[in-house]
Design a protein around this motif. Sequence first.
Motif, PDB file in Angstrom:
ATOM      1  N   LEU A  67      38.607  35.307  51.588  1.00 48.18           N
ATOM      2  CA  LEU A  67      38.991  34.865  50.248  1.00 48.18           C
ATOM      3  C   LEU A  67      38.788  35.921  49.169  1.00 48.18           C
ATOM      4  CD1 LEU A  67      37.646  31.219  50.396  1.00 48.18           C
ATOM      5  CD2 LEU A  67      39.968  32.027  50.740  1.00 48.18           C
ATOM      6  N   ASP A  68      38.434  37.138  49.561  1.00 52.87           N
ATOM      7  CA  ASP A  68      38.261  38.188  48.554  1.00 52.87           C
ATOM      8  C   ASP A  68      39.577  38.531  47.874  1.00 52.87           C
ATOM      9  OD1 ASP A  68      35.551  38.386  48.843  1.00 52.87           O
ATOM     10  OD2 ASP A  68      35.654  39.978  50.350  1.00 52.87           O
ATOM     11  N   LEU A  69      40.643  38.628  48.637  1.00 52.16           N
ATOM     12  CA  LEU A  69      41.947  38.979  48.061  1.00 52.16           C
ATOM     13  C   LEU A  69      42.451  37.911  47.091  1.00 52.16           C
ATOM     14  CD1 LEU A  69      44.221  40.979  47.865  1.00 52.16           C
ATOM     15  CD2 LEU A  69      45.278  39.864  49.840  1.00 52.16           C
ATOM     16  N   LEU A  74      43.314  36.277  41.331  1.00 53.88           N
ATOM     17  CA  LEU A  74      42.969  35.446  40.170  1.00 53.88           C
ATOM     18  C   LEU A  74      42.400  36.287  39.035  1.00 53.88           C
ATOM     19  CD1 LEU A  74      41.404  32.285  41.769  1.00 53.88           C
ATOM     20  CD2 LEU A  74      43.326  32.346  40.217  1.00 53.88           C
ATOM     21  N   VAL A  75      41.525  37.219  39.364  1.00 51.58           N
ATOM     22  CA  VAL A  75      40.937  38.082  38.341  1.00 51.58           C
ATOM     23  C   VAL A  75      42.022  38.941  37.692  1.00 51.58           C
ATOM     24  CG1 VAL A  75      39.374  40.033  37.994  1.00 51.58           C
ATOM     25  CG2 VAL A  75      38.632  38.056  39.309  1.00 51.58           C
ATOM     26  N   ALA A  76      42.959  39.430  38.487  1.00 55.80           N
ATOM     27  CA  ALA A  76      44.057  40.228  37.936  1.00 55.80           C
ATOM     28  C   ALA A  76      44.924  39.388  37.004  1.00 55.80           C
ATOM     29  CB  ALA A  76      44.899  40.810  39.059  1.00 55.80           C
ATOM     30  N   TYR A  77      45.132  38.122  37.350  1.00 55.51           N
ATOM     31  CA  TYR A  77      45.902  37.242  36.461  1.00 55.51           C
ATOM     32  C   TYR A  77      45.192  37.089  35.113  1.00 55.51           C
ATOM     33  CZ  TYR A  77      47.617  33.072  34.224  1.00 55.51           C
ATOM     34  OH  TYR A  77      48.097  32.190  33.292  1.00 55.51           O
ATOM     35  N   TYR A  78      43.879  36.909  35.130  1.00 56.39           N
ATOM     36  CA  TYR A  78      43.147  36.731  33.881  1.00 56.39           C
ATOM     37  C   TYR A  78      43.049  38.012  33.064  1.00 56.39           C
ATOM     38  CZ  TYR A  78      42.059  31.956  34.963  1.00 56.39           C
ATOM     39  OH  TYR A  78      42.181  30.621  35.225  1.00 56.39           O
ATOM     40  N   ALA A  79      43.379  39.133  33.659  1.00 57.91           N
ATOM     41  CA  ALA A  79      43.439  40.395  32.912  1.00 57.91           C
ATOM     42  C   ALA A  79      44.808  40.600  32.273  1.00 57.91           C
ATOM     43  CB  ALA A  79      43.118  41.565  33.833  1.00 57.91           C
ATOM     44  N   SER A  80      45.788  39.748  32.611  1.00 57.35           N
ATOM     45  CA  SER A  80      47.141  39.902  32.073  1.00 57.35           C
ATOM     46  C   SER A  80      47.209  39.483  30.606  1.00 57.35           C
ATOM     47  CB  SER A  80      48.127  39.067  32.895  1.00 57.35           C
ATOM     48  OG  SER A  80      47.932  37.690  32.638  1.00 57.35           O
ATOM     49  N   ASP A 101      32.240  38.738  40.984  1.00 58.20           N
ATOM     50  CA  ASP A 101      30.793  38.954  40.893  1.00 58.20           C
ATOM     51  C   ASP A 101      30.361  39.916  41.995  1.00 58.20           C
ATOM     52  OD1 ASP A 101      28.172  38.665  40.011  1.00 58.20           O
ATOM     53  OD2 ASP A 101      27.799  36.991  41.374  1.00 58.20           O
ATOM     54  N   ASP A 102      29.906  41.084  41.607  1.00 57.26           N
ATOM     55  CA  ASP A 102      29.519  42.110  42.576  1.00 57.26           C
ATOM     56  C   ASP A 102      28.156  41.860  43.196  1.00 57.26           C
ATOM     57  OD1 ASP A 102      31.884  43.491  42.225  1.00 57.26           O
ATOM     58  OD2 ASP A 102      31.086  44.658  40.539  1.00 57.26           O
ATOM     59  N   SER A 103      27.366  40.978  42.624  1.00 56.41           N
ATOM     60  CA  SER A 103      26.031  40.743  43.159  1.00 56.41           C
ATOM     61  C   SER A 103      26.049  39.855  44.397  1.00 56.41           C
ATOM     62  CB  SER A 103      25.127  40.131  42.096  1.00 56.41           C
ATOM     63  OG  SER A 103      25.587  38.843  41.751  1.00 56.41           O
ATOM     64  N   THR A 104      27.194  39.244  44.677  1.00 51.27           N
ATOM     65  CA  THR A 104      27.311  38.408  45.864  1.00 51.27           C
ATOM     66  C   THR A 104      28.294  39.056  46.831  1.00 51.27           C
ATOM     67  OG1 THR A 104      29.108  37.114  44.918  1.00 51.27           O
ATOM     68  CG2 THR A 104      26.888  36.305  44.553  1.00 51.27           C
ATOM     69  N   GLY A 105      28.240  38.664  48.061  1.00 57.16           N
ATOM     70  CA  GLY A 105      29.133  39.233  49.051  1.00 57.16           C
ATOM     71  C   GLY A 105      30.354  38.372  49.318  1.00 57.16           C
ATOM     72  N   GLY A 106      30.514  37.296  48.590  1.00 59.22           N
ATOM     73  CA  GLY A 106      31.617  36.383  48.841  1.00 59.22           C
ATOM     74  C   GLY A 106      32.597  36.325  47.694  1.00 59.22           C
ATOM     75  N   PRO A 107      33.556  35.413  47.796  1.00 59.36           N
ATOM     76  CA  PRO A 107      34.589  35.271  46.771  1.00 59.36           C
ATOM     77  C   PRO A 107      34.096  34.477  45.567  1.00 59.36           C
ATOM     78  CG  PRO A 107      34.973  33.700  48.498  1.00 59.36           C
ATOM     79  CD  PRO A 107      33.787  34.517  48.922  1.00 59.36           C
ATOM     80  N   VAL A 108      33.251  35.093  44.786  1.00 55.23           N
ATOM     81  CA  VAL A 108      32.680  34.440  43.615  1.00 55.23           C
ATOM     82  C   VAL A 108      33.266  35.095  42.373  1.00 55.23           C
ATOM     83  CG1 VAL A 108      30.568  33.915  42.350  1.00 55.23           C
ATOM     84  CG2 VAL A 108      30.568  33.864  44.835  1.00 55.23           C
ATOM     85  N   PRO A 140      43.266  28.365  48.616  1.00 57.12           N
ATOM     86  CA  PRO A 140      43.672  29.617  48.008  1.00 57.12           C
ATOM     87  C   PRO A 140      44.822  30.305  48.720  1.00 57.12           C
ATOM     88  CG  PRO A 140      41.635  29.908  49.182  1.00 57.12           C
ATOM     89  CD  PRO A 140      41.948  28.446  49.215  1.00 57.12           C
ATOM     90  N   GLY A 141      45.134  29.947  49.939  1.00 55.80           N
ATOM     91  CA  GLY A 141      46.170  30.656  50.675  1.00 55.80           C
ATOM     92  C   GLY A 141      47.540  30.032  50.571  1.00 55.80           C
ATOM     93  N   GLU A 142      47.782  29.103  49.659  1.00 55.39           N
ATOM     94  CA  GLU A 142      49.058  28.417  49.591  1.00 55.39           C
ATOM     95  C   GLU A 142      50.135  29.176  48.837  1.00 55.39           C
ATOM     96  OE1 GLU A 142      48.688  24.455  48.207  1.00 55.39           O
ATOM     97  OE2 GLU A 142      47.521  23.820  49.920  1.00 55.39           O
ATOM     98  N   GLY A 143      49.822  30.290  48.236  1.00 51.04           N
ATOM     99  CA  GLY A 143      50.836  31.089  47.557  1.00 51.04           C
ATOM    100  C   GLY A 143      51.146  30.655  46.142  1.00 51.04           C
ATOM    101  N   ARG A 144      50.326  29.846  45.532  1.00 50.46           N
ATOM    102  CA  ARG A 144      50.562  29.445  44.143  1.00 50.46           C
ATOM    103  C   ARG A 144      49.986  30.452  43.187  1.00 50.46           C
ATOM    104  NH1 ARG A 144      48.722  23.232  44.583  1.00 50.46           N
ATOM    105  NH2 ARG A 144      50.461  22.501  45.787  1.00 50.46           N
ATOM    106  N   ARG A 145      50.621  30.580  42.038  1.00 48.09           N
ATOM    107  CA  ARG A 145      50.081  31.445  41.001  1.00 48.09           C
ATOM    108  C   ARG A 145      48.927  30.728  40.316  1.00 48.09           C
ATOM    109  NH1 ARG A 145      55.097  33.180  37.493  1.00 48.09           N
ATOM    110  NH2 ARG A 145      53.628  32.413  35.990  1.00 48.09           N
ATOM    111  N   PRO A 146      48.037  31.463  39.655  1.00 49.00           N
ATOM    112  CA  PRO A 146      46.893  30.821  38.975  1.00 49.00           C
ATOM    113  C   PRO A 146      47.313  29.857  37.885  1.00 49.00           C
ATOM    114  CG  PRO A 146      46.479  33.137  39.257  1.00 49.00           C
ATOM    115  CD  PRO A 146      47.889  32.905  39.682  1.00 49.00           C
TER     116      PRO A 146
END
Length: 149
Positions: A67-69, A74-80, A101-108, A140-146
């Motif tokens: 789920l990292d990708l 999502l983060v890229a969308y919020y930067a738009s 969040d870089d302090s965790t190893g998961g999709p946070v 998250p893998g359904e292909g919908r935009r944020p």
Amino acid sequence: MALAEFLGALRRRWYLLMAGLLITGALGYGAAVASPPTYTARGLVLLLPSQETLKTTSNPLLALDGLDLPGRVLVAYYASADARAQMEAAAPTASIDVSIDDSTGGPVIAVDVEDTTAEGTLKALNYAVSSIPPQSRENPGEGRRPDGK
């Protein structure tokens, strides 16, 4: 004895004491006006795997590795510019930063908010976190935009 001498000196030079207190008060007030307090709040959103993925494993936390990708999308969308304009319209005085969040190893996803009032900060944080579509947290893998389109 030393305290009595000190207080006597203060009584003799009372006008200097008063001038110093007034200047100190004015400088303190000026500093408070020149740099008002800022309030910060942080929210973390964990992206969850789809129900189909959960059928193959009994522990949903073991399925977070792919789920990292979607999180980065999502983060890229919020930067738009579009998302920035929506957030600025909802909270004009707040500074909202959405990142992984870089302090965790998961999709946070971390949502950091800074504003001049505590109420405004919490309102902006609630808006930003609630604007992350529930579909991205469930499937998250359904292909919908944020934005849900």
